[in-house]
Design a protein around this motif. Structure first.
Motif, mmCIF file in Angstrom:
data_model
loop_
_atom_site.group_PDB
_atom_site.id
_atom_site.type_symbol
_atom_site.label_atom_id
_atom_site.label_comp_id
_atom_site.label_asym_id
_atom_site.label_seq_id
_atom_site.Cartn_x
_atom_site.Cartn_y
_atom_site.Cartn_z
ATOM 1 N N GLY A 1 1.213 -1.315 0.307
ATOM 2 C CA GLY A 1 -0.037 0.258 0.107
ATOM 3 C C GLY A 1 0.617 1.097 -0.184
ATOM 4 N N THR A 2 1.623 1.482 0.316
ATOM 5 C CA THR A 2 3.009 2.131 0.457
ATOM 6 C C THR A 2 2.411 2.616 -1.457
ATOM 7 N N ILE A 3 2.979 4.075 -1.673
ATOM 8 C CA ILE A 3 3.493 5.156 -1.900
ATOM 9 C C ILE A 3 5.084 5.827 -2.641
ATOM 10 N N LEU A 4 5.155 5.565 -3.949
ATOM 11 C CA LEU A 4 6.124 7.151 -4.027
ATOM 12 C C LEU A 4 5.587 7.953 -5.153
ATOM 13 N N PHE A 5 6.113 8.991 -4.937
ATOM 14 C CA PHE A 5 5.424 10.006 -5.089
ATOM 15 C C PHE A 5 6.269 11.264 -5.516
ATOM 16 N N ILE A 6 6.070 11.927 -6.542
ATOM 17 C CA ILE A 6 7.160 13.047 -6.191
ATOM 18 C C ILE A 6 5.711 14.959 -5.303
ATOM 19 N N LYS A 7 6.350 15.764 -4.965
ATOM 20 C CA LYS A 7 5.437 17.065 -5.347
ATOM 21 C C LYS A 7 4.862 17.744 -6.039
ATOM 22 N N VAL A 8 4.449 17.782 -6.489
ATOM 23 C CA VAL A 8 3.165 18.572 -6.730
ATOM 24 C C VAL A 8 4.128 20.310 -7.551
ATOM 25 N N SER A 9 4.760 20.650 -6.556
ATOM 26 C CA SER A 9 5.093 21.930 -6.816
ATOM 27 C C SER A 9 6.678 21.107 -7.397
ATOM 28 N N ASP A 10 6.805 20.476 -7.204
ATOM 29 C CA ASP A 10 8.402 20.286 -8.349
ATOM 30 C C ASP A 10 7.881 20.283 -9.291
ATOM 31 N N ILE A 11 6.840 19.331 -9.473
ATOM 32 C CA ILE A 11 6.283 19.506 -11.018
ATOM 33 C C ILE A 11 5.825 20.566 -11.868
ATOM 34 N N ASN B 1 -7.373 0.697 9.175
ATOM 35 C CA ASN B 1 -8.599 -0.739 8.918
ATOM 36 C C ASN B 1 -9.538 -0.100 7.626
ATOM 37 N N THR B 2 -9.349 0.974 6.920
ATOM 38 C CA THR B 2 -9.763 1.299 4.944
ATOM 39 C C THR B 2 -8.578 1.333 4.530
ATOM 40 N N LYS B 3 -8.742 1.027 3.684
ATOM 41 C CA LYS B 3 -7.616 0.608 2.649
ATOM 42 C C LYS B 3 -8.198 1.260 1.068
ATOM 43 N N TYR B 4 -7.849 2.476 0.236
ATOM 44 C CA TYR B 4 -8.173 2.381 -1.013
ATOM 45 C C TYR B 4 -6.991 3.472 -1.305
ATOM 46 N N TYR B 5 -6.460 1.742 -2.102
ATOM 47 C CA TYR B 5 -5.505 2.388 -2.768
ATOM 48 C C TYR B 5 -5.508 3.543 -4.385
ATOM 49 N N PRO B 6 -3.993 4.056 -4.390
ATOM 50 C CA PRO B 6 -4.148 5.254 -6.024
ATOM 51 C C PRO B 6 -3.803 4.253 -6.862
ATOM 52 N N LEU B 7 -4.320 5.089 -8.220
ATOM 53 C CA LEU B 7 -3.364 4.544 -9.093
ATOM 54 C C LEU B 7 -2.497 6.132 -9.457
ATOM 55 N N LYS B 8 -1.762 4.617 -10.529
ATOM 56 C CA LYS B 8 -0.665 5.179 -11.085
ATOM 57 C C LYS B 8 -0.895 6.853 -11.565
ATOM 58 N N GLY B 9 -0.695 8.274 -10.972
ATOM 59 C CA GLY B 9 -0.892 9.824 -12.124
ATOM 60 C C GLY B 9 -2.205 9.866 -10.430
ATOM 61 N N GLU B 10 -2.663 9.882 -9.900
ATOM 62 C CA GLU B 10 -3.134 10.597 -9.126
ATOM 63 C C GLU B 10 -2.768 11.535 -8.433
ATOM 64 N N ILE B 11 -3.690 12.947 -7.527
ATOM 65 C CA ILE B 11 -2.964 13.253 -6.376
ATOM 66 C C ILE B 11 -3.454 12.722 -5.468
ATOM 67 N N VAL B 12 -3.036 12.621 -4.449
ATOM 68 C CA VAL B 12 -3.043 12.623 -2.556
ATOM 69 C C VAL B 12 -2.555 13.046 -2.077
ATOM 70 N N LEU B 13 -3.020 13.083 -0.476
ATOM 71 C CA LEU B 13 -2.018 14.666 0.075
ATOM 72 C C LEU B 13 -2.070 14.027 0.830
ATOM 73 N N VAL B 14 0.080 14.440 1.129
ATOM 74 C CA VAL B 14 0.837 13.250 2.315
ATOM 75 C C VAL B 14 0.584 14.179 3.556
ATOM 76 N N HIS B 15 0.749 12.948 4.970
ATOM 77 C CA HIS B 15 1.385 14.052 5.939
ATOM 78 C C HIS B 15 1.901 13.357 6.648
ATOM 79 N N SER B 16 2.963 14.446 7.394
ATOM 80 C CA SER B 16 4.044 13.576 8.101
ATOM 81 C C SER B 16 4.419 13.713 9.465
ATOM 82 N N THR B 17 4.267 12.682 9.953
ATOM 83 C CA THR B 17 3.781 12.338 11.736
ATOM 84 C C THR B 17 4.859 11.434 12.337
ATOM 85 N N LEU B 18 3.833 11.071 13.372
ATOM 86 C CA LEU B 18 5.225 9.784 14.518
ATOM 87 C C LEU B 18 5.083 9.152 13.826
ATOM 88 N N GLY B 19 6.273 7.979 13.705
ATOM 89 C CA GLY B 19 6.340 6.766 12.909
ATOM 90 C C GLY B 19 7.228 6.255 13.835
#
Length: 640
Positions: free
Chosen positions: A46-56, A84-102
């Motif tokens: 379920g992990t995604i690899l991403f590029i920031k929209v601002s960089d693109i 408990n709820t997984k909605y896997y994105p597709l390549k090219g879709e835009i998601v919101l990423v949040h950085s917090t406790l690991g």
């Protein structure tokens, strides 16, 4: 219309507690993902690899120049935020990423998490955003640019060329006919990407099939597993559930009634039946249940038994041997059989009663089309049969019309004497009522075997139409001008009945597809086969028939819906095909409607509308006694 604008001046920073928009480059779905161990093995699903929209936005080419390895090394990866709820994105879709406790709380390291994709196009199928360079190509030659129209509010996505040029995944294929559901006030709708959905709705004014009864606000829950595959390719236009056309569905109603619902079967014999428990025969033999033994209570005491022996009398009142009178009264010899009266004739009209009676008569049911309304003007000639390869030239150089194989001759002879016998000879003959055992195989006079498939929804039948025939130029619509009998009966009449054999030669039926009262279809032949439906338009024609029309236009809504769907399918299958009614090529009222008017109403152009060649046939266009249907009602499947 869904739109999106891009703020190229935005300055995003990946700070803790802030959501930033990123574009998905790839999604980890199994252990075959490259460098899976670096990102956690099984924990990385379920992990995604991403590029920031601002960089693109700053450098659109970065999306094409950065590989997965560099993205992983720069830690531009994120896991699903919810466990408990997984909605896997597709390549090219835009998601919101949040950085917090690991997980590494000792070193207070942060990890990235994402929430489901942003609703860019307001569509459940996908919300992938193309690269800026692709839709700003000044040369206007790129396919992607043509799929995204520039409007006042931003880009509008309307893909019509079957390919948006966006890679959505390794095997995910974009379906242009996947539509979102049309909402009504207060609805809670959950939609998957593949036309599956759950609607928590209610009776509400609007274009739906569940609001004709009940009060506004009465609850209804609709679970739909796949939308109709007969929808058009304008995927941006919403649709509503269709109980007859959706692949499968469950309707949990309260006060609603689905007026247009067509049941797949009306066999209610299982209602209220006691279930039969199936036992394992091996277990029953190897481990039979032990039967409890109960010693019977004595019916007499010792003194009574002794006295009985002395007197020579029975020891119990249960003894069956008493006296001669009692023996005679227990005589179980069956009485002599009652003579059966000889059957003089059968006047029943229902088909299942005809089967039970064992007698058929020519007037009991239609053996062929009513020739006055829908039959051919001229019988199929030997020349036409010769051209179609049914018969050969004899030694004299003349067409040789053989008597056909023994099976056909046998059934034909039985048909003339008693149809019951002929029906029972045919493979697939009904065992009870009018329930046939499909597929029904019927031998033709020249050895051709006609196979009648079981009636099924058009969405199912259209998946098995067979090969495309390059010589087909016409689609001719007919009606049986009879009652709503099973299509197989009409075909049998065409093959063995006097009128059918005279018109069609006894070798084959007259139609490729027949439409039953409930809108289901019987496929008779592939497109490549020549069916004798309309003289002069057989070898290059597809013959379609709707069951009914004996005394006027009585097409059902289900039949109208299916007929329109068939026409649309065949126009797409043969773009230059011309659609005609039998009454446009023969002096007959069949098919009870004027097809040029219907085709125009459906929005087809002149290319697909057959032009009547004989002016005297135009009379059928305005025959009010024959055409009682409103063409808009046929188009919208709103007939009685």
């Amino acid at each position: 219309m869904p739109t999106v604008t891009t703020n190229q001046n935005a300055n995003y920073k990946n700070n803790s507690g802030q959501f930033i928009p990123v574009k998905v480059v790839d999604v980890v779905l199994d252990l075959n993902f490259p460098d899976i161990d670096k990102i956690g093995g099984w924990d990385a699903l379920g992990t995604i690899l991403f590029i920031k929209v601002s960089d693109i936005v700053k450098d659109p080419k970065i999306e094409f120049n950065r590989g997965n390895a560099s993205i992983i090394n720069s830690n531009d990866i994120a896991k699903p935020l919810f466990a408990n709820t997984k909605y896997y994105p597709l390549k090219g879709e835009i998601v919101l990423v949040h950085s917090t406790l690991g997980r590494d709380i000792i070193n207070d390291d942060k990890e990235n998490y994402y929430i489901p994709n942003i609703n860019i196009w307001n569509h459940p199928h996908h919300n992938a955003l193309p690269n800026p360079d692709l839709y700003s190509d000044a040369s206007n030659t790129n396919k992607t640019q043509k799929d995204y129209v520039n409007a006042v509010g931003g880009l509008v996505r309307q893909v019509q060329d079957l390919d948006s040029e966006i890679e959505l995944g390794n095997y995910f294929q974009e379906q242009l006919n996947t539509k979102p559901l049309l909402p009504f006030e207060g609805d809670h709708i959950v939609e998957g990407r593949f036309g599956n959905s759950i609607r928590f709705g209610a009776t509400a004014p609007g274009p739906n099939d569940w609001s004709t009864t009940g009060q506004t606000g009465d609850p209804i829950t609709i679970i739909r597993n796949g939308q109709s595959d007969e929808l058009d390719s304008k995927g941006w236009e919403p649709t509503v559930e269709d109980v007859n056309r959706d692949l499968s569905s469950i309707y949990l109603t309260s006060t609603q009634k689905l007026d247009k619902f067509v049941p797949a079967s009306l066999n209610w014999q299982s209602w209220g039946a006691e279930p039969t428990v199936i036992e394992d025969p091996i277990e029953a033999l190897s481990s039979p249940p032990a039967q409890e033994y109960t010693e019977p209570e004595p019916t007499t005491n010792e003194e009574e038994a002794t006295n009985a022996l002395i007197a020579g009398l029975p020891t119990s009142s249960a003894d069956p041997i008493t006296n001669e009178e009692e023996i005679e009264s227990q005589d179980n010899t069956p009485p002599p059989p009652t003579p059966v009266e000889e059957e003089t004739g059968d006047e029943l009209s229902l088909y299942d009663e005809l089967l039970a009676s064992g007698d058929f008569d020519e007037e009991d049911f239609e053996s062929f089309e009513n020739p006055v309304i829908s039959g051919q003007d001229v019988a199929v000639s030997q020349l036409e049969r010769l051209e179609e390869g049914e018969i050969d030239l004899g030694s004299s150089g003349e067409p040789s019309d053989s008597t056909g194989n023994a099976d056909w001759q046998k059934i034909r002879a039985q048909w003339k004497v008693k149809k019951q016998t002929a029906y029972n000879t045919v493979n697939g003959a009904p065992q009870r009522g009018d329930t046939w055992n499909y597929p029904v195989k019927i031998p033709g006079k020249t050895g051709i075997i006609t196979t009648v498939q079981a009636p099924a929804p058009w969405s199912t039948v259209k998946q098995n139409l067979g090969p495309i025939a390059s010589n087909k130029k016409y689609l001719v619509v007919h009606c049986t001008a009879g009652s709503f009998k099973p299509p197989v009966e009409s075909i049998l009449g065409q093959m063995f009945g006097d009128r059918g054999v005279k018109a069609l030669g006894g070798s084959r039926g007259g139609y490729h597809i027949m439409i039953t009262k409930n809108g289901h279809c019987c496929k008779i032949y592939d497109d490549t086969f020549t069916a004798y439906g309309a003289k002069g338009y057989n070898g290059n024609g597809i013959q379609i028939n709707w069951m009914g029309g004996a005394r006027g236009f009585n097409m059902t809504s289900a039949q109208a819906k299916t007929l329109v769907d068939i026409i649309k399918t065949y126009v797409a299958r043969y773009p230059n095909i011309q659609v005609a009614g039998h009454n446009q090529v023969a002096n007959k009222p069949c098919p009870r409607i004027w097809m040029p008017r219907l085709m125009t109403n459906l929005g087809f152009g002149s290319k697909n509308i057959f032009k009547t060649k004989k002016t005297n046939l135009e009379k059928y266009a305005n025959d009010s006694d024959v055409y009682q249907g409103d063409y808009n009602n046929i188009k919208n499947a709103r007939l009685a």
